[in-house]
Enzyme design. Structure first.
Site, PDB file in Angstrom:
ATOM      1  N   TYR A 156     -26.748   3.707 -44.493  1.00 20.22           N
ATOM      2  CA  TYR A 156     -27.012   4.785 -43.534  1.00 20.22           C
ATOM      3  C   TYR A 156     -28.498   5.399 -43.248  1.00 20.22           C
ATOM      4  CZ  TYR A 156     -25.780   9.200 -41.381  1.00 20.22           C
ATOM      5  OH  TYR A 156     -25.748  10.306 -40.254  1.00 20.22           O
ATOM      6  N   LYS A 160     -30.815   5.184 -39.865  1.00 20.87           N
ATOM      7  CA  LYS A 160     -31.189   6.149 -39.126  1.00 20.87           C
ATOM      8  C   LYS A 160     -32.927   6.319 -39.289  1.00 20.87           C
ATOM      9  CE  LYS A 160     -27.669   8.415 -38.175  1.00 20.87           C
ATOM     10  NZ  LYS A 160     -27.132   8.269 -36.513  1.00 20.87           N
TER      11      LYS A 160
END
Length: 246
Positions: A156, A160
């Site tokens: 993740y 990002k």
């Protein structure tokens, strides 16, 4: 706040949480909104109904942003309905948290495909439209995890962080055509996902937030509306943390 009358917005992951808050906030300022969803049709249609109650236009369109063909058909459908796309909000994303040594290839690949590749695909498709219009506002959802990293979120955080790098690159490429590209990096925001967390986990995160509270989706949405506005026409390539000083 900022008038968006006559503008048309496409919001991925717009059926719930931060995406819904952004879709509603854009509509409240007069924008027509395409609410893009993947697994929450009922919620997306409910958001459309709420927007219509405000007196604005909206449609709900199903799209898995990790699928290029679905992205293409979605953009075509939105263009057929509204005739233009002035604002793109790349909000759709998933988590598949796990410690690095336990993380499976598919857990990494799925998150990158949805969060990073999906943002790339939608941006590439919609930027072509914005270039013809000589106008556009692109708002990408990153995360404080993409800025600082987070244990158990190597996939993740990488996705990002990639969104931040992409945002800055796209901003440089498109600035000369009156198209801005900025990113929001929310911290611990109240959503369905955070509500499902164990209380001890919530307490541990809150201990790292100087503001001593969780954020609200509406607070993220307010920043998105600013980036989408005329008032932000000279703001591009920026990453705004909405994290209570986290």
């Amino acid at each position: 706040m900022f008038s968006l009358e006559g503008r048309c917005a496409l919001v991925t992951g717009g059926g719930r949480g931060i995406g819904k808050a952004i879709a509603m906030a854009l509509a409240e300022q007069g924008a027509k909104v395409a609410v893009i969803y993947n697994g929450s049709k009922d919620r997306a249609e409910a958001v459309v109904s709420e927007i219509e109650e405000l007196g604005s236009e909206a449609i709900a369109v199903k799209c898995n942003v990790a699928d290029v063909a679905e992205c293409e058909s979605t953009v075509a459908e939105v263009m057929e309905k509204f005739g233009r796309i002035d604002i793109l909000v790349n909000n759709a994303g998933i988590t598949r948290d796990n410690l690095l040594l336990r993380m499976k290839d598919e857990e990494f690949d799925d998150v990158i495909a949805a969060n990073l590749k999906g943002t790339f695909t939608m941006t590439r498709l919609v930027s072509k439209i914005m270039l013809k219009q000589k106008y556009g506002r692109i708002v990408n959802l990153s995360s404080v995890s993409g800025v600082y990293g987070n244990a158990g979120q190597a996939n993740y955080a990488a996705s990002k962080a990639g969104v931040i790098g992409m945002t800055k690159s796209v901003a440089k490429e498109l600035a000369g055509r009156n198209i801005t590209c900025n990113a929001l990096a929310p911290g611990f925001i109240e959503t369905d996902m955070t509500d499902a967390m164990p209380e001890k986990a919530k307490e541990a995160i809150l201990a790292s937030v100087p503001a001593k509270r969780t954020g609200k989706s509406e607070e993220v949405a307010a920043a998105a509306v600013f980036f989408a506005s005329e008032e932000a026409s000279y703001v591009t390539g920026q990453v705004l943390e909405i994290s209570g000083g986290m």
